[in-house]
Design a protein around this motif. Structure first.
Motif, PDB file in Angstrom:
ATOM      1  N   ALA A   1       0.829  -1.207   0.000  1.00  0.00           N
ATOM      2  CA  ALA A   1       0.000   0.000   0.000  1.00  0.00           C
ATOM      3  C   ALA A   1       0.864   1.257   0.000  1.00  0.00           C
ATOM      4  O   ALA A   1       0.573   2.232  -0.709  1.00  0.00           O
ATOM      5  N   LYS A   2       1.938   1.228   0.790  1.00  0.00           N
ATOM      6  CA  LYS A   2       2.831   2.400   0.877  1.00  0.00           C
ATOM      7  C   LYS A   2       3.502   2.655  -0.475  1.00  0.00           C
ATOM      8  O   LYS A   2       3.636   3.806  -0.909  1.00  0.00           O
ATOM      9  N   THR A   3       3.909   1.599  -1.155  1.00  0.00           N
ATOM     10  CA  THR A   3       4.535   1.735  -2.469  1.00  0.00           C
ATOM     11  C   THR A   3       3.555   2.327  -3.486  1.00  0.00           C
ATOM     12  O   THR A   3       3.942   3.078  -4.377  1.00  0.00           O
ATOM     13  N   TYR A   4       2.289   2.014  -3.327  1.00  0.00           N
ATOM     14  CA  TYR A   4       1.247   2.549  -4.214  1.00  0.00           C
ATOM     15  C   TYR A   4       1.018   4.042  -3.951  1.00  0.00           C
ATOM     16  O   TYR A   4       0.540   4.774  -4.820  1.00  0.00           O
ATOM     17  N   GLY A   5       1.375   4.496  -2.747  1.00  0.00           N
ATOM     18  CA  GLY A   5       1.212   5.904  -2.417  1.00  0.00           C
ATOM     19  C   GLY A   5       0.209   6.185  -1.324  1.00  0.00           C
ATOM     20  O   GLY A   5      -0.119   7.348  -1.037  1.00  0.00           O
ATOM     21  N   THR A   6      -0.307   5.134  -0.674  1.00  0.00           N
ATOM     22  CA  THR A   6      -1.253   5.312   0.429  1.00  0.00           C
ATOM     23  C   THR A   6      -0.535   5.960   1.613  1.00  0.00           C
ATOM     24  O   THR A   6       0.602   5.602   1.930  1.00  0.00           O
ATOM     25  N   SER A   7      -1.194   6.892   2.277  1.00  0.00           N
ATOM     26  CA  SER A   7      -0.560   7.624   3.373  1.00  0.00           C
ATOM     27  C   SER A   7      -0.368   6.738   4.601  1.00  0.00           C
ATOM     28  O   SER A   7      -1.126   5.781   4.815  1.00  0.00           O
ATOM     29  N   ASN A   8       0.636   7.078   5.407  1.00  0.00           N
ATOM     30  CA  ASN A   8       0.867   6.357   6.665  1.00  0.00           C
ATOM     31  C   ASN A   8      -0.375   6.387   7.550  1.00  0.00           C
ATOM     32  O   ASN A   8      -0.735   5.379   8.173  1.00  0.00           O
ATOM     33  N   GLU A   9      -1.038   7.549   7.608  1.00  0.00           N
ATOM     34  CA  GLU A   9      -2.209   7.697   8.470  1.00  0.00           C
ATOM     35  C   GLU A   9      -3.322   6.738   8.056  1.00  0.00           C
ATOM     36  O   GLU A   9      -3.954   6.099   8.902  1.00  0.00           O
ATOM     37  N   ALA A  10      -3.568   6.623   6.753  1.00  0.00           N
ATOM     38  CA  ALA A  10      -4.619   5.727   6.254  1.00  0.00           C
ATOM     39  C   ALA A  10      -4.262   4.264   6.536  1.00  0.00           C
ATOM     40  O   ALA A  10      -5.122   3.460   6.915  1.00  0.00           O
ATOM     41  N   ILE A  11      -2.986   3.920   6.358  1.00  0.00           N
ATOM     42  CA  ILE A  11      -2.539   2.539   6.610  1.00  0.00           C
ATOM     43  C   ILE A  11      -2.694   2.196   8.087  1.00  0.00           C
ATOM     44  O   ILE A  11      -3.249   1.141   8.437  1.00  0.00           O
ATOM     45  N   ILE A  12      -2.232   3.073   8.966  1.00  0.00           N
ATOM     46  CA  ILE A  12      -2.309   2.824  10.411  1.00  0.00           C
ATOM     47  C   ILE A  12      -3.762   2.684  10.849  1.00  0.00           C
ATOM     48  O   ILE A  12      -4.122   1.783  11.613  1.00  0.00           O
ATOM     49  N   SER A  13      -4.626   3.567  10.363  1.00  0.00           N
ATOM     50  CA  SER A  13      -6.049   3.526  10.713  1.00  0.00           C
ATOM     51  C   SER A  13      -6.690   2.214  10.273  1.00  0.00           C
ATOM     52  O   SER A  13      -7.428   1.571  11.035  1.00  0.00           O
ATOM     53  N   ALA A  14      -6.404   1.786   9.042  1.00  0.00           N
ATOM     54  CA  ALA A  14      -7.015   0.564   8.507  1.00  0.00           C
ATOM     55  C   ALA A  14      -6.503  -0.694   9.215  1.00  0.00           C
ATOM     56  O   ALA A  14      -7.277  -1.614   9.499  1.00  0.00           O
ATOM     57  N   LEU A  15      -5.214  -0.743   9.529  1.00  0.00           N
ATOM     58  CA  LEU A  15      -4.682  -1.895  10.263  1.00  0.00           C
ATOM     59  C   LEU A  15      -5.331  -1.987  11.640  1.00  0.00           C
ATOM     60  O   LEU A  15      -5.648  -3.081  12.120  1.00  0.00           O
ATOM     61  N   GLY A  16      -5.569  -0.844  12.263  1.00  0.00           N
ATOM     62  CA  GLY A  16      -6.192  -0.836  13.576  1.00  0.00           C
ATOM     63  C   GLY A  16      -7.646  -1.258  13.560  1.00  0.00           C
ATOM     64  O   GLY A  16      -8.156  -1.805  14.551  1.00  0.00           O
ATOM     65  N   SER A  17      -8.333  -1.040  12.426  1.00  0.00           N
ATOM     66  CA  SER A  17      -9.762  -1.363  12.355  1.00  0.00           C
ATOM     67  C   SER A  17     -10.060  -2.707  11.693  1.00  0.00           C
ATOM     68  O   SER A  17     -11.207  -3.122  11.608  1.00  0.00           O
ATOM     69  N   PHE A  18      -9.011  -3.402  11.220  1.00  0.00           N
ATOM     70  CA  PHE A  18      -9.234  -4.685  10.531  1.00  0.00           C
ATOM     71  C   PHE A  18      -9.684  -5.745  11.533  1.00  0.00           C
ATOM     72  O   PHE A  18      -8.994  -6.015  12.512  1.00  0.00           O
ATOM     73  N   LYS A  19     -10.841  -6.363  11.270  1.00  0.00           N
ATOM     74  CA  LYS A  19     -11.443  -7.287  12.241  1.00  0.00           C
ATOM     75  C   LYS A  19     -11.106  -8.755  11.987  1.00  0.00           C
ATOM     76  O   LYS A  19     -11.430  -9.612  12.810  1.00  0.00           O
ATOM     77  N   GLY A  20     -10.503  -9.032  10.843  1.00  0.00           N
ATOM     78  CA  GLY A  20     -10.151 -10.428  10.572  1.00  0.00           C
ATOM     79  C   GLY A  20     -11.022 -11.061   9.509  1.00  0.00           C
ATOM     80  O   GLY A  20     -11.838 -10.408   8.858  1.00  0.00           O
ATOM     81  N   ILE A  21     -10.855 -12.376   9.343  1.00  0.00           N
ATOM     82  CA  ILE A  21     -11.507 -13.140   8.289  1.00  0.00           C
ATOM     83  C   ILE A  21     -12.146 -14.368   8.907  1.00  0.00           C
ATOM     84  O   ILE A  21     -11.544 -15.021   9.768  1.00  0.00           O
ATOM     85  N   LYS A  22     -13.347 -14.670   8.473  1.00  0.00           N
ATOM     86  CA  LYS A  22     -13.992 -15.885   8.978  1.00  0.00           C
ATOM     87  C   LYS A  22     -13.140 -17.099   8.627  1.00  0.00           C
ATOM     88  O   LYS A  22     -12.597 -17.202   7.540  1.00  0.00           O
ATOM     89  N   ARG A  23     -13.004 -17.990   9.593  1.00  0.00           N
ATOM     90  CA  ARG A  23     -12.230 -19.228   9.458  1.00  0.00           C
ATOM     91  C   ARG A  23     -10.724 -18.975   9.377  1.00  0.00           C
ATOM     92  O   ARG A  23      -9.962 -19.859   8.970  1.00  0.00           O
ATOM     93  N   ARG A  24     -10.268 -17.791   9.753  1.00  0.00           N
ATOM     94  CA  ARG A  24      -8.834 -17.534   9.904  1.00  0.00           C
ATOM     95  C   ARG A  24      -8.612 -17.065  11.341  1.00  0.00           C
ATOM     96  O   ARG A  24      -8.773 -15.899  11.640  1.00  0.00           O
ATOM     97  N   PHE A  25      -8.306 -18.015  12.227  1.00  0.00           N
ATOM     98  CA  PHE A  25      -8.172 -17.743  13.659  1.00  0.00           C
ATOM     99  C   PHE A  25      -9.358 -16.891  14.122  1.00  0.00           C
ATOM    100  O   PHE A  25      -9.213 -15.833  14.722  1.00  0.00           O
TER     101      PHE A  25
END
Length: 449
Positions: A285-309
């Motif tokens: 994402a960073k290589t594509y040009g996504t901002s650090n703020e957007a990346i940090i926010s999205a990683l913090g809000s990611f809830k996971g995937i069904k059937r993956r832990f």
């Protein structure tokens, strides 16, 4: 092939996780979508609810009468046998028939395409990346191999110019793709029924990597024998996670990139393997040009995937986790995560082997991985696309395991067996129809409590 001229899309094997994402996609484009699958599942129920017609008998008379050769695309999955009546009906009449991977290649050819490859970690990495890009406002559609909890779907977004896809090595499918940025998370031996040996698998990954001419746009797990930007946790690499700690049941870590250090990133999925997946998505994402703020926010809000832990029950007295792991390396990752989170608790692992060929090829590794758990229950092998192989069965695997507390049970006796256990942590593991048992297991455990 011009998808604009296609009015109808017919799926043979529509209930598969990758096929259903394509079905949802074509439905959002306004196409007529319908199909066949062998058995009803939660996924087919959801597709039917969205207005897609699905039947569960291999009958030519159930194919819509107005699906004509000139305006219909037929999509098939490799799991469908060549004796399938509907498939042969379309073949004999010379309909346009494409594999799922070929259709993904056509869709993504004219987009900016992120492709996530690797024998493990594809679904989690591509889901995290899709979430980051969508949350940052990118014009993205992500085709995923799992149901992302944030969206309750395996399709994120409806963008036209950017795509995220899992680059599946099975049947060399990923060679149909046209990626602009790609990653390779792992290259362990798998699908030996297709490839023959690990050298052939490695050669196909090398061919896939060759699709990215600019190696600054190819991200690789450290120590893979490929040229690209390396990614690692607590090891020297181009992108590395450092200062990793656990706070409030979440990972908090810093990332050293080639140009800066990003501090105090929060991420909720357990296990070092998931940290690596998150780091891989961050780097892309960073290589594509996504901002650090957007990346940090999205990683913090990611809830996971069904059937993956995926937590089904999480109380002080009982924890029930479900995971799709179907390879020894993935089972090791589940064990590592459980051990890190619940170091002093008794763990019951229930495993359904997936494919006779995979069980045979990795029998000793499976036995070693499963023997790490204190208590193990085995189910019979889920055959998927395969016919039985003489002598290859769960009893053979059970005999090779070194656990003192192990048993083989029939599916119909599984819930009663689980209820008799005094384990504080219960984990169901496997890529077969064990996923359909998760809901009744959860209900039975809640009733017992």
């Amino acid at each position: 092939m011009n998808l604009n001229q296609i009015h109808n899309v017919y799926f043979i094997g529509i209930g598969g996780i990758g096929m259903s994402a394509l079905a949802r996609y074509f439905k959002t484009l306004g196409k007529n979508v319908s199909g066949y699958d062998k058995t009803p599942t939660t996924l087919t129920d959801e597709l039917i609810e969205s207005g897609i017609e699905i039947h569960f008998e291999d009958r030519i008379d159930l194919i819509p009468a107005d699906y004509y050769i000139e305006n219909t695309l037929v999509v098939i999955t490799p799991a469908v046998p060549k004796t399938h009546s509907e498939w042969n009906y379309f073949l004999e009449r010379e309909f346009q028939i494409k594999k799922r991977a070929e259709v993904l290649g056509i869709i993504t050819k004219d987009t900016f395409c992120f492709a996530v490859a690797g024998t493990h970690g594809k679904t989690t990495t591509s889901s995290i990346l899709g979430h980051i890009l969508y949350e940052s406002g990118a014009d993205v559609t992500s085709f995923l191999g799992g149901i992302v909890e944030n969206y309750n779907s395996n399709l994120i977004g409806n963008g036209k110019t950017v795509t995220v896809v899992e680059a599946d090595e099975f049947d060399r499918s990923f060679l149909h793709l046209h990626p602009n940025i790609a990653c390779i998370t792992s290259m362990d031996a798998d699908h030996l029924d297709i490839y023959g040996d690990s050298a052939a698998i490695e050669a196909s990954f090398v061919e896939f990597a060759g699709k990215i001419e600019d190696k600054s746009k190819l991200f690789i797990a450290k120590d893979l024998p490929l040229e690209g930007i390396s990614v690692a946790v607590n090891e020297s690499a181009d992108y590395k996670a450092i200062n990793v700690r656990i706070e409030n049941s979440q990972y908090v870590f810093d990332v050293e990139t080639p140009s800066e250090t990003i501090k105090n990133i929060q991420f909720g999925l357990p296990g070092k393997h998931n940290l690596t997946n998150a780091l891989m998505a961050l780097a892309m994402a960073k290589t594509y040009g996504t901002s650090n703020e957007a990346i940090i926010s999205a990683l913090g809000s990611f809830k996971g995937i069904k059937r993956r832990f995926s937590y089904q029950i999480k109380t002080d007295d009982l924890v029930y986790i479900d995971d799709y792991a179907h390879h020894p390396t993935e089972i090791n990752a589940v064990h590592q995560a459980v051990s890190e989170l619940y170091p002093n608790e008794k763990v019951l692992a229930i495993f359904q082997p997936h494919l006779f060929s995979r069980t045979k090829d990795f029998i000793d590794d499976f036995a070693k991985s499963l023997s790490a758990f204190e208590e193990v229950v085995l189910l019979d092998i889920y055959p998927a696309r395969e016919l039985p192989v003489e002598g290859v069965n769960s009893a053979w695997l059970l005999g090779k395991m070194t656990n003192a507390n192990k048993k083989l049970v029939l599916k119909e006796n599984l819930i009663s067996t689980i209820l008799k256990s005094n384990a504080k942590v219960i984990v169901t593991i496997g890529a077969g129809d064990i996923g359909e048992l998760v809901k009744p297991i959860k209900e039975a455990l809640n009733e017992k409590a």
